[in-house]
Enzyme design. Structure first.
Site, PDB file in Angstrom:
ATOM      1  N   GLU A 190       0.861  -1.187   0.000  1.00 35.10           N
ATOM      2  CA  GLU A 190       0.000   0.000   0.000  1.00 35.10           C
ATOM      3  C   GLU A 190       0.894   1.233   0.000  1.00 35.10           C
ATOM      4  OE1 GLU A 190      -3.282   1.024  -0.199  1.00 35.10           O
ATOM      5  OE2 GLU A 190      -2.365   2.990   0.050  1.00 35.10           O
TER       6      GLU A 190
ATOM      7  N   ILE B 243     -21.339  12.168  -5.322  1.00 35.54           N
ATOM      8  CA  ILE B 243     -20.355  12.763  -4.392  1.00 35.54           C
ATOM      9  C   ILE B 243     -20.643  14.251  -4.230  1.00 35.54           C
ATOM     10  CG2 ILE B 243     -17.907  13.212  -3.952  1.00 35.54           C
ATOM     11  CD1 ILE B 243     -17.255  10.680  -5.534  1.00 35.54           C
TER      12      ILE B 243
ATOM     13  N   HIS C 226     -42.906  -3.366  14.189  1.00 39.67           N
ATOM     14  CA  HIS C 226     -43.598  -2.076  14.284  1.00 39.67           C
ATOM     15  C   HIS C 226     -43.188  -1.379  15.569  1.00 39.67           C
ATOM     16  CE1 HIS C 226     -46.757   0.891  13.830  1.00 39.67           C
ATOM     17  NE2 HIS C 226     -47.069   0.682  15.105  1.00 39.67           N
TER      18      HIS C 226
END
Lengths: 424, 474
Positions: free
Chosen positions: B39, B190, B450
């Site tokens: 990375e 975006i 509910h």
């Protein structure tokens, strides 16, 4: 306007042959009314109208082979407004549509997006593990959804077919019948086996087979035929047959050649009367054509085949096959044969030991036609070849006679000009 | 490169540690492979560091800020002073959120035996990769590789993003103060998400979109409510307009825009944000040396197993054709990892849900009514407005609706779409329903708790069947 696409009516079929249209363009039809008859390599099916309406376009003719998912006809809703009203009423309660799932199951594959397979992520994963193409699997779940047991069944059928490559059409039927039942009963999915009473036509076939094998000493002799010349003749005749709207196959030529040979080798067109201990030589030539139907193996008979032309035979064979599949044959039409042909070619297979149609003296099985390497003038060449298996009653017929008989058929079919000359 | 270097050997090398890359790495680790994950920046990629997570943090903050104004009608009395927003403090809080997530990923990688290397990776061949780390260069030999280098904002050549006045989405999430005015080039998801968030924080927002409406990729009926709300927030929506020039003059951004209706106009704002689209990061990683082909738009074509044209090299996420969505990348990452390990995995589903964190939110899965009709279906739809839902009313968020698209013949669900509060969470039910090939009755007959917003799906399904309880059925 609804486009009706050819659904998968067999277990994972890819294509089907249109046998006949039961309606014509412009006909008004009711929902579930039979529209077209389709033959696959395993089953014959009558497909029904998905809605009530008018048939607009018929896109294929009888005899055409069509891939699954192809639109074969279009149908216009009878009255759009009234149908919507009906729909609104029906949708008021889910329980008011009991037949909905069943009618839809037939057409759902064709109607839904061809790219989508109705199966959950887990079933798709299972299919990948089992290396099954889900497009080939028929779903028995809600709205045609493929469920886990469908995969199991698909594997069973595939392995059965692999283990029995030379199976006769009828041999798969006992397997198929219980499977069909298993689908109908939910609880049966978990059962490893099921018992079904042997009855009806299946029982008759079984009895007949046992009687035949136990009373006739069967011997099978195999030979091969070169089909190139006959194919050429058949292709040349295609124009004329189309004019007469007749679908010409090889079968009428075989019938003709067999009849000529039968006249020369009389013991093959004969039977033994066990009670009186006599040989009956028959001077009439009624040829049985073993036909697979949903109910089992049926043998409709072409009476006086020696007195009919190739086109007449072609037409009659088609008619009899259709009636057989519809279960509309009369007793007279399935009795009295003197010799039987079993055409297993479309299914495949190299050789077989066909069982004689009692009390006849012989049966001829025709196998798959395929290009094969053969030696001609000491050179390897490719020819369109086909095997034939003759089972004969060894009480009546000696091996030599049997071979002479098939040699004669071979001579006539490999040189069709001789067949033409010798036909009456 | 040093002659005679020693290459580190690994079973699988992954280029890129975003949501696709790290998911693949962890799965491979689980399956017992040795994995090197390269990375160049920070684990988590765009999603965690510059996209999904920080933008949702901003959107949530802006929501809270905005809602304070609505508390009065519920009887909550706030101090008279004007409430303010300190983006500096927010940045710290956001940093904490991101840091917790990235640390979590680093921990998971470590626990699964994944070696994380920080550096810029490039292919040297179809079996080797070079990684440039701070002042060093290492080579790795691999059996399989997964390319997961993601995408970056596309910026047209005539605009120069300086990070101060003209921003891309990354820079907009690093602002230290709330700008007084912001012009956004591009009205896609975006632009709308960030635009609405800033508008809630008090920024005067202008959106310039080339198409004739904002969110042009989304079905028109789903967008109406968002347009209505944008106007309520005081946003200026300029559609069918093109930006021709962007320049900074005296500390202000001048956008020259042209439209047939308005002619040429100059929009002046404190900041400008460019959100036109994203382009795949497929250059500069030496794909040609590995023999991996890319398409015209720079994407790497892959099959259902995420395999590229080079059989032992896989590609996942934004660099493959399809929507640039983190959840798609993660799914592909797991698939690629499993395929490498010989498992029968495949990315075989067309159901990639989409979520837009606008006000109200839009989320959907499957096809819209128009798409279904184009594909030849006879379609039935059912729609249920949140204005008829108790929970929506009780929480003062009654805008929007749930909609189901159904094949009239089989009643199989083709699409489920929602505009409204928490649509992003509620769409999970839609994804499951479509994946399970559910019929509309399956939704209608399932008891939904509910009082919740999820009842919207049940009522929409019932509406498609003509018997919804809480609305009049047509």
């Amino acid at each position: 306007m609804i486009e009706f696409k050819l659904p998968d009516v067999g277990e994972g079929m890819h294509e089907g042959e249109i046998i006949q249209w039961l309606i014509k363009e412009g006909d008004a039809v009711k929902q579930d009314q039979p529209i077209v008859e389709v033959q696959t390599d395993k089953v014959n099916a009558e497909l029904t109208a998905p809605i009530t309406g008018v048939v607009k376009n018929i896109l294929f003719s009888a005899g055409d082979t069509v891939e699954v998912g192809t639109t074969i006809f279009t149908i216009q809703e009878e009255n759009e407004v009234s149908l919507k009203d009906v729909d609104r009423n029906e949708s008021g309660g889910r329980q008011e549509q009991p037949g909905y799932e069943e009618t839809n199951r037939v057409t759902s594959h064709g109607q839904l997006d061809a790219g989508r397979v109705l199966a959950t992520p887990f079933v798709r994963q299972m299919a990948r593990e089992m290396k099954i193409d889900l497009h080939q699997v028929k779903g028995t779940g809600p709205a045609g959804r493929i469920i886990e047991s469908d995969l199991q069944q698909f594997v069973e059928i595939s392995s059965f077919l692999q283990e029995h490559p030379d199976h006769n059409n009828d041999t798969i039927l006992p397997e198929r019948e219980p499977k069909k039942k298993a689908k109908q009963s939910k609880s049966a999915e978990a059962e490893p086996e099921e018992r079904i009473l042997l009855k009806g036509i299946r029982k008759k076939i079984a009895e007949h087979m046992v009687k035949s094998v136990s009373s006739i000493p069967h011997v099978t002799h195999v030979d091969e035929l070169e089909m190139n010349a006959l194919k050429e003749l058949k292709d040349q005749l295609k124009v004329y047959s189309e004019d007469k709207e007749i679908k010409l196959t090889f079968l009428p030529f075989f019938v003709k050649a067999i009849v000529i040979a039968l006249k020369e080798f009389q013991t093959l067109n004969a039977s033994i009367d066990d009670k009186s201990n006599e040989i009956i030589l028959k001077h009439y030539y009624h040829i049985g054509i073993a036909t697979n139907t949903n109910e089992g193996l049926i043998v409709p008979v072409i009476k006086h085949a020696d007195q009919k032309t190739i086109f007449q035979l072609a037409d009659e064979i088609r008619q009899l096959a259709t009636q057989a599949r519809e279960g509309k044959l009369s007793l007279e039409q399935i009795t009295g044969s003197t010799f039987t042909i079993s055409n297993v070619g479309p299914i495949g297979g190299m050789h077989a030991t066909p069982i004689i149609n009692y009390p006849e003296a012989a049966i001829l099985s025709l196998h798959k036609m395929e290009p094969r390497m053969v030696v001609r003038d000491l050179e390897g060449v490719i020819r369109l070849m086909m095997n034939m298996s003759l089972s004969f009653d060894h009480r009546l017929i000696d091996g030599v006679t049997a071979v002479q008989f098939t040699n004669r058929i071979k001579e006539l079919l490999e040189n069709p000009i001789r067949l033409v000359v010798e036909m009456r | 490169m040093v002659v005679g270097e020693v290459a580190v050997e690994t079973d699988v090398l992954i280029m890129g540690g975003g949501p696709g890359g790290y998911a693949a790495a962890i799965r491979l680790g689980q399956l017992g492979k040795t994995v090197v994950l390269v990375e160049k920046d920070r684990l988590g990629g765009v999603c965690l560091n510059r996209g999904c997570i920080p933008s949702k943090a901003l959107i949530h903050t802006a929501d809270q800020f905005r809602k304070l104004g609505d508390l009065g009608e519920m009887g909550i009395k706030l101090p008279q002073e004007r409430i303010t927003m300190d983006l500096n403090v927010w940045q710290d809080w956001k940093g904490g959120v991101i840091s917790q997530l990235t640390q979590g990923i680093a921990h998971l990688c470590k626990e699964n035996g994944v070696t994380v290397v920080q550096g810029q990776a490039t292919f040297l061949s179809d079996g080797r990769i070079g990684v440039e780390t701070a002042g060093d260069f290492e080579t790795y030999k691999f059996e399989h590789a997964i390319i997961a280098t993601g995408s970056r904002p596309f910026i047209p050549s005539f605009i120069e993003v300086d990070g101060e006045f003209i921003l891309d989405s990354t820079a907009s999430l690093q602002l230290q103060g709330v700008p007084a005015s912001l012009s956004i080039i591009g009205g896609g998801y975006i632009g709308i998400e960030l635009g609405m968030a800033f508008a809630k924080l008090g920024t005067k927002v202008t959106i310039i979109e080339m198409a004739d409406r904002i969110l042009p990729q989304i079905a028109e009926n789903l967008v109406k409510e968002v347009i209505h709300n944008a106007k309520k927030l005081g946003m200026n929506l300029i559609t069918s307009a093109r930006v021709e020039k962007a320049m900074v003059v005296d500390g202000q951004v001048h956008l020259h825009i042209h439209s047939e209706k308005l002619g040429t106009e100059v929009i002046v704002s404190e900041k400008s944000l460019v959100t036109i689209g994203r382009i795949p990061n497929t250059e500069e990683i030496g794909l040609n040396r590995a023999g991996v082909m890319i398409g015209e738009k720079g994407h790497i074509t892959v099959d259902m197993e995420c395999r590229t044209n080079v059989p032992h090299i896989f590609a996942i996420g934004d660099i493959t054709p399809g929507p640039a969505l983190a959840h798609r990348a993660s799914k592909q990452g797991v698939v690629a990892a499993e395929v490498i390990c010989g498992l029968p995995s495949a990315h075989d589903s067309a159901y990639v849900p989409y979520v837009i964190f606008s006000e109200p939110q839009i989320a959907g899965v499957g096809i819209t009514r128009e798409e279904a009709e184009r594909q030849g279906y006879s379609v039935k739809t059912g729609k249920f407005p949140f204005s008829a839902n108790g929970r929506a009313l009780a929480t003062n968020e009654m805008r929007g609706f749930a909609e189901v698209i159904v094949d009239e013949k089989s009643h199989i669900l083709l699409g489920m779409h929602m505009v409204g509060p928490d649509a992003s969470n509620l769409i999970g039910e839609g994804v499951l329903a479509l994946e399970l090939a559910a019929r509309v009755e399956d939704i209608a007959l399932s008891i939904h708790p509910h009082p919740t917003l999820s009842e919207g799906w049940m009522e929409a399904a019932e509406a498609a069947l003509g018997h919804a309880i809480h609305i009049v059925n047509n």
